[in-house]
Scaffold this active site. Structure first.
Site, short mmCIF file in Angstrom:
data_model
loop_
_atom_site.label_atom_id
_atom_site.label_comp_id
_atom_site.label_asym_id
_atom_site.label_seq_id
_atom_site.Cartn_x
_atom_site.Cartn_y
_atom_site.Cartn_z
N ASP A 200 0.80 -1.03 0.28
CA ASP A 200 -0.05 0.21 -0.28
C ASP A 200 0.68 1.05 -0.22
O ASP A 200 0.04 2.51 0.90
CB ASP A 200 -0.81 -0.32 1.25
CG ASP A 200 -2.08 -1.00 1.37
OD1 ASP A 200 -2.10 -1.86 0.12
OD2 ASP A 200 -1.64 -1.70 2.67
N HIS B 212 -3.96 -2.06 -6.22
CA HIS B 212 -3.77 -1.15 -6.79
C HIS B 212 -4.53 0.41 -6.95
O HIS B 212 -6.14 -0.14 -7.71
CB HIS B 212 -2.85 -0.64 -7.95
CG HIS B 212 -1.41 -2.06 -7.62
ND1 HIS B 212 -0.94 -1.99 -7.08
CD2 HIS B 212 -1.14 -2.71 -8.38
CE1 HIS B 212 0.47 -2.69 -6.32
NE2 HIS B 212 0.37 -3.35 -7.30
P1 GDP Z 1 -0.72 -0.04 -4.01
O1 GDP Z 1 -1.49 -1.00 -3.47
O2 GDP Z 1 1.14 -0.05 -3.76
O3 GDP Z 1 -0.68 0.89 -4.97
O4 GDP Z 1 -0.94 0.92 -2.62
P2 GDP Z 1 -2.80 1.80 -2.45
O5 GDP Z 1 -3.78 1.61 -4.05
O6 GDP Z 1 -3.69 0.63 -1.85
O7 GDP Z 1 -3.20 2.86 -1.82
C1 GDP Z 1 -1.88 3.70 -2.83
C2 GDP Z 1 -3.45 5.00 -2.28
O8 GDP Z 1 -2.88 6.26 -1.96
C3 GDP Z 1 -4.47 5.07 -3.25
O9 GDP Z 1 -5.88 6.00 -2.92
C4 GDP Z 1 -3.57 6.15 -4.39
O10 GDP Z 1 -4.75 6.85 -4.74
C5 GDP Z 1 -3.22 6.86 -3.22
N1 GDP Z 1 -1.83 7.71 -3.35
C6 GDP Z 1 -0.51 7.82 -3.99
N2 GDP Z 1 0.16 8.29 -4.07
C7 GDP Z 1 -0.18 9.24 -3.77
C8 GDP Z 1 0.41 10.59 -2.14
O11 GDP Z 1 1.61 11.00 -3.34
N3 GDP Z 1 -0.86 11.01 -2.12
C9 GDP Z 1 -2.21 10.73 -2.05
N4 GDP Z 1 -2.48 11.59 -1.27
N5 GDP Z 1 -1.97 9.95 -1.54
C10 GDP Z 1 -1.77 8.96 -3.15
#
Ligand code: GDP
Length: 425
Positions: free
Chosen positions: A12, A40
């Protein structure tokens, strides 16, 4: 160029968002491990998408997406995910989606087995996502799993294999857990229903990738979950059941003969963790609620509230080492903008001893965090697009993290949208 994009922490970290951004320069995106047990989240001009199995490159029309042999594929879920994206106008054909004939199939009885075991464990449960991932990887190593390529074999051969596997699996389901036996007819009908839909996408992705590499195509390997969930190097037994780390990427993708040219680690500006297991940097109460709300920390696949904490120096430094990262993309820095003082877990303490290296076993399970505080910036940074736009305290925090994990922070993400990032000089 062969680049792996992997998570430094517990997952995440925002890998999907970074793959979506960086995949612009790549021809092919490959998922190389895991199944549909994590998600994701990608936000771009076409909308908000949650991808569990499909590589994040699926949202770019000119990228070929591959599900490698290291992945375990729930074919029903895959069909659902494809249909959802198609409904949103995304074109998915065998030209832009290819499934490895060596990837293993998650069957409904794997999901059942996962649930039965969590039920049996009751209070001692692992916090499994109950998608059958542990059981199917177990079966893979027991050589009792079906692979996607078998869907292309003669029906007789496949029926015979399935029969043998079900007979074996019922020793556990029926005689072990005392539940109703798995029926061959049900499983055959399931394989026919969903297998027939995914059949067209199945091919020898290893040879495809080797050819693409010879033609000079840029290939990106996309991980699901982070270093601390790796089956060997993570917080065992609270890990995933596969290798999440970058060195496994060429293997799980189907090109064990190729070497990575670049390893990008995605590291979060603070810590989060879904499910059970040791999470030394965890914070509680109001402080935790504020951070969880600010970062919208709820599981993408399960909706479960995530446990939260300050940046964990030990765990992150270890994660960078396990991944062999050449550069870091730091995500969610904007989330910390409300903090006057930013908590950072700088060491662990165990029975009076201060630990500088990420431990295992009892030391990990019983360690207490040693917290220090960095100065916050108390300003919205989500519109910053260069280092000059950032408040001094934010730059100091980035430099500090770079220093403690000993790796260059090349990208800083300041929001979920595609353009909300900074390339560091
Ligand atoms: P992943 O599994 O590593 O892709 O991560 P997730 O999708 O579970 O979590 C990432 C969440 O954070 C998603 O809702 C993204 O839209 C959001 N996100 C990613 N990068 C950023 C950031 O730099 N700032 C903010 N506020 N949200 C972000």
């Amino acid at each position: 160029m062969l680049t792996a994009i992997t998570g430094i922490n517990w997952g995440d970290e925002g890998k999907g968002r970074m793959v979506d951004l960086l995949s612009e320069n790549y021809d092919i995106v490959v998922r190389y491990q895991g199944g549909n047990n994590a998600g994701h989240t990608v936000v771009n001009e076409r909308g908000k998408f949650i991808l569990n199995l499909l590589p994040s490159g699926i949202l770019r029309s000119d990228v070929v997406n591959i599900i490698g042999n290291g992945v375990v594929v729930d074919i029903k879920h895959l069909v659902g995910e494809i249909n959802k994206l198609r409904d949103a106008g995304i074109v998915i054909t065998p030209d832009n989606l290819k499934l490895s004939d060596r990837a293993v199939i998650v069957m409904p009885y794997h999901v059942d087995q996962d649930c039965l075991e969590e039920e049996r464990l009751a209070d001692a449960k692992f916090g499994s996502t109950k998608r059958g991932i542990g059981p199917v990887y177990g079966d893979k190593y027991m050589k009792k799993a079906l692979r996607l390529g078998e869907l292309l074999d003669s029906e007789e051969d496949l029926k015979e294999r399935l029969r043998g596997i079900i007979e074996w699996k019922n020793l556990l389901i029926e005689r072990g857990y005392g539940k109703e036996a798995i029926k061959f007819d049900d499983m055959w009908a399931y394989l026919k229903e969903y297998g027939d839909i995914v059949k067209d996408f199945i091919c020898d992705t290893g040879h495809y990738l080797n050819r693409a590499n010879r033609e000079g195509k840029n290939i990106m390997f996309e991980a699901q979950l982070g270093a601390l969930r790796d089956i060997d190097f993570g917080i065992y037994p609270f890990t995933s059941s596969s290798s999440t780390i970058a060195p496994y990427a060429p293997i799980g993708a189907g090109v064990p003969n190729l070497r990575l040219t670049n390893s990008v680690g995605i590291m979060k500006a603070y810590s989060t963790c879904v499910g059970e297991g040791p999470f030394t940097a965890e914070i509680f109460g109001d402080e935790a609620d504020k951070l969880r709300e600010a970062g919208n920390e709820y599981g993408a696949a399960t909706g479960r509230p995530r446990r939260v904490g300050g940046f964990d120096v030990l765990a992150s430094r270890y994660g960078v080492m396990a991944q062999g990262s050449d550069q870091i993309a730091l995500t969610k820095l904007d989330v910390l903008s409300y903090m006057k003082e930013i908590p950072v877990c700088v060491a662990y303490k165990f029975e009076g001893e201060v630990l500088d290296d990420f431990p295992i076993g009892e030391k990990l399970f019983k360690a207490q965090p040693v917290y220090e505080y960095r100065k916050g910036w108390m300003k919205d940074i989500s519109n910053c697009r260069s280092i000059e736009d950032l408040p001094k305290e934010a730059v100091d925090y980035i430099k500090y993290l770079e220093d403690v994990v000993d790796c260059k922070i090349k990208y800083v993400s300041v929001g979920p949208e595609r353009d909300q990032y900074i390339v560091m000089p």
